[in-house]
Design a protein around this motif. Sequence first.
Motif, PDB file in Angstrom:
ATOM      1  N   VAL B 151       0.840  -1.202   0.000  1.00 48.32           N
ATOM      2  CA  VAL B 151       0.000   0.000   0.000  1.00 48.32           C
ATOM      3  C   VAL B 151       0.872   1.248   0.000  1.00 48.32           C
ATOM      4  CG1 VAL B 151      -1.832   1.235   1.204  1.00 48.32           C
ATOM      5  CG2 VAL B 151      -1.678  -1.252   1.395  1.00 48.32           C
ATOM      6  N   VAL B 152       0.593   2.147  -0.927  1.00 51.34           N
ATOM      7  CA  VAL B 152       1.273   3.436  -0.947  1.00 51.34           C
ATOM      8  C   VAL B 152       0.218   4.530  -0.864  1.00 51.34           C
ATOM      9  CG1 VAL B 152       2.608   4.999  -2.417  1.00 51.34           C
ATOM     10  CG2 VAL B 152       3.310   2.618  -2.181  1.00 51.34           C
ATOM     11  N   ARG B 153       0.500   5.553  -0.040  1.00 49.29           N
ATOM     12  CA  ARG B 153      -0.439   6.685   0.089  1.00 49.29           C
ATOM     13  C   ARG B 153       0.072   7.868  -0.722  1.00 49.29           C
ATOM     14  NH1 ARG B 153       0.255   8.949   5.144  1.00 49.29           N
ATOM     15  NH2 ARG B 153      -1.842   9.405   5.851  1.00 49.29           N
ATOM     16  N   PHE B 154      -0.849   8.646  -1.269  1.00 50.98           N
ATOM     17  CA  PHE B 154      -0.459   9.912  -1.888  1.00 50.98           C
ATOM     18  C   PHE B 154      -1.132  11.061  -1.156  1.00 50.98           C
ATOM     19  CE2 PHE B 154      -4.413  10.766  -4.192  1.00 50.98           C
ATOM     20  CZ  PHE B 154      -4.955   9.494  -4.348  1.00 50.98           C
ATOM     21  N   ARG B 155      -0.564  12.246  -1.286  1.00 48.01           N
ATOM     22  CA  ARG B 155      -1.089  13.408  -0.552  1.00 48.01           C
ATOM     23  C   ARG B 155      -2.508  13.721  -1.016  1.00 48.01           C
ATOM     24  NH1 ARG B 155       4.431  14.294  -0.449  1.00 48.01           N
ATOM     25  NH2 ARG B 155       5.173  14.588   1.691  1.00 48.01           N
ATOM     26  N   HIS B 156      -3.338  14.080  -0.042  1.00 48.16           N
ATOM     27  CA  HIS B 156      -4.774  14.247  -0.280  1.00 48.16           C
ATOM     28  C   HIS B 156      -5.075  15.135  -1.481  1.00 48.16           C
ATOM     29  CE1 HIS B 156      -8.994  14.709   0.361  1.00 48.16           C
ATOM     30  NE2 HIS B 156      -8.904  15.984   0.699  1.00 48.16           N
ATOM     31  N   ASN B 157      -5.875  14.569  -2.388  1.00 44.74           N
ATOM     32  CA  ASN B 157      -6.381  15.317  -3.554  1.00 44.74           C
ATOM     33  C   ASN B 157      -5.276  15.943  -4.402  1.00 44.74           C
ATOM     34  OD1 ASN B 157      -9.048  14.711  -3.371  1.00 44.74           O
ATOM     35  ND2 ASN B 157      -9.723  16.670  -2.524  1.00 44.74           N
TER      36      ASN B 157
END
Lengths: 54, 434
Positions: B151-157
Motif C-alpha cells: 500500500v502506498v499513500r499519496f497526498r490528499h487530492n
Amino acid sequence: MNIVNDLGLDSIAVMNFTMALEDKFDISIPLHDMASVVTVQDLLRTIETLRSDA
Amino acid sequence: MSILDKFSPLAGRYDRMRDSGADPFSIKFDDVVSSVEGVVNGKRTLLFGTNNYLGLTFDPHSVEKSVEAIRLHGTGTTGSRIANGSYKGHEELEAALADFYGRKHCMVFSTGYQANLAMISTLVGQNDHLIIDADSHASIYDASRLGHAPVVRFRHNNPDDLAKRLSRLKDQPGDKLIVVEGIYSMLGDTAPLKEFVDVKREFGAYLMIDEAHSMGVLGETGRGLAEREGVEEDVDFVVGTFSKSLASVGGFCVSSLPGFEILRIAARPYMFTASLPPAIIASTTAALETMRSEPQRRAKLTANARRFYNGLKGAGFTVGPEANPIVAVILNEVDVAVAFWKRLVDEGMYLNLALPPATPSHQAFLRSSVSAAHEPEHIDFAIELMTRVGREFGLLPENVHPFPPRQVTAERLSARAATMPARRPAADVGAGMA
C-alpha cells in the motif's frame, strides 16, 4: 530510539513521515514495510533494503 | 492486570472529555420523528448530524415496500448469498443499480464498509499495488490491511503527488489500483477527478471511486462525482452505500469489467457474512426509484447546502473548501470544539463532533450534514444559533456579516418555487420532508 514512543509520533504521523521519506529518497515504502519499524535502526535498514532493490 | 489495560490511555482521554460534561460518542435519541427532527434529553432537536441527504428515511414509498417485504418474505435471510442463497430481491436491486450506473455488473454488500473491505482487499493481490489517498475513510485503510497488496499513500487530492508515486512503481510488475472518494466525509471536499483520470491513463492503472457521500448528491442524475466531472468511462469501479442517500443500510460496487462476477466467490467480506434482509432490500430498491424520479430533492439539497455553507462562512467561521452537503466548521482546539458542540446540542441542534485522529491535520470539526428535508427555516435556525454561540465563545469577530443576510429571503422564495413541484400528492412528499 523508539520512533513512536520517543519521538511522540502517532500512527498517522508515522504514515506522513513515510511519505516524506519516500520523497527524500525517491523510493516507494509500502505501509506494511513500516509496520515492523520500531527503532531508527529498523528504519535505516528498511530504507537501505528498499534502495538496493530499486 | 487485564486484557483491556492497553486501552487505558484512550480511556483516560475519553474520561477527560466526559468530565467536561460532553460525551459525543454516546448521544442518545429518545426518538427520531422525521428525517430532520428528533428528541434528545426530552428536547425537540433539529438533526444536522445525519447523512440523510435526500430525506428518504420516512418516505412512504420505501416504508410501504419494506413492510410488504417483511410480510411476504420474512425478517431475515439467516445466511450468506453464497452458502444460503440469494433472494429475488437481491438480484433485482443489483440489476436496478447496474441500470442506474449504466454498468454491466453489480454486487451488493451488507454494509458500505464491507463493500470497500471486499472490493479493495480482493481486487489487488500480493503482486499488485494499492495506491490510496492519505485522507481515505477508515474502511479503505482497513481494506488495505485485510488485503495482501503493498500500500502506498499519496497526498490528499494531489494528482501530481499521485503521479510521482506511480512513476516510482512503473517498472514493478502487477496491476495498480487507485482509490479515491467522491466527497470526503470530514471536510466535504471533492476529488479532482479529471486530473486523477489523466494520471490513471498515463500509468495504465485501474481507478475506483467511493461515491458514498456523493451518490444522490452530485451529477445530473445523482450518480456522483464521476458523472458531474464527465469521466465515468474512465472509472473502473464505483463503490457506494445505501446508508446515506438511500436511507437504509448496505453497500454496492458496480463495474463493466469483464469477468467481474468471479468476485462473488473470491471476496471474503461478501461470502462470509449474512445477506441483507428483505425489508432493507425492498426499501433500498424503492429509495433508488424515488431518487431517480424526484430530481427536485437533489436541487433542494444543493440549495440547502449552499445556504448553510454561505451562512456560516458569512458569519466568519472557517469552513471547508466547497459548498457541499457536508459542512465542516474547523476549530483548532479540541476543548473548545467539545464545549461548542455540547452547547449546540443543549440548545436543540444535533451535529457531529469530529476529533483527531479521524480528522486531517489534528484539527477538530463541527461537522454538519444538510438534507433535502431541511426547510430554509431549519437552516437559518442553525446558522443563527452557531453564530450566537460562536460570538459568545469569542471565535467570531462581531458582526462580520449582519445576520440574517438580506438575500436570504429572496433565495428562500425562489428555492421553494423551484424545488417544490410535487410529482406525488403533496401529503406523500411531505411525510418525509417535515
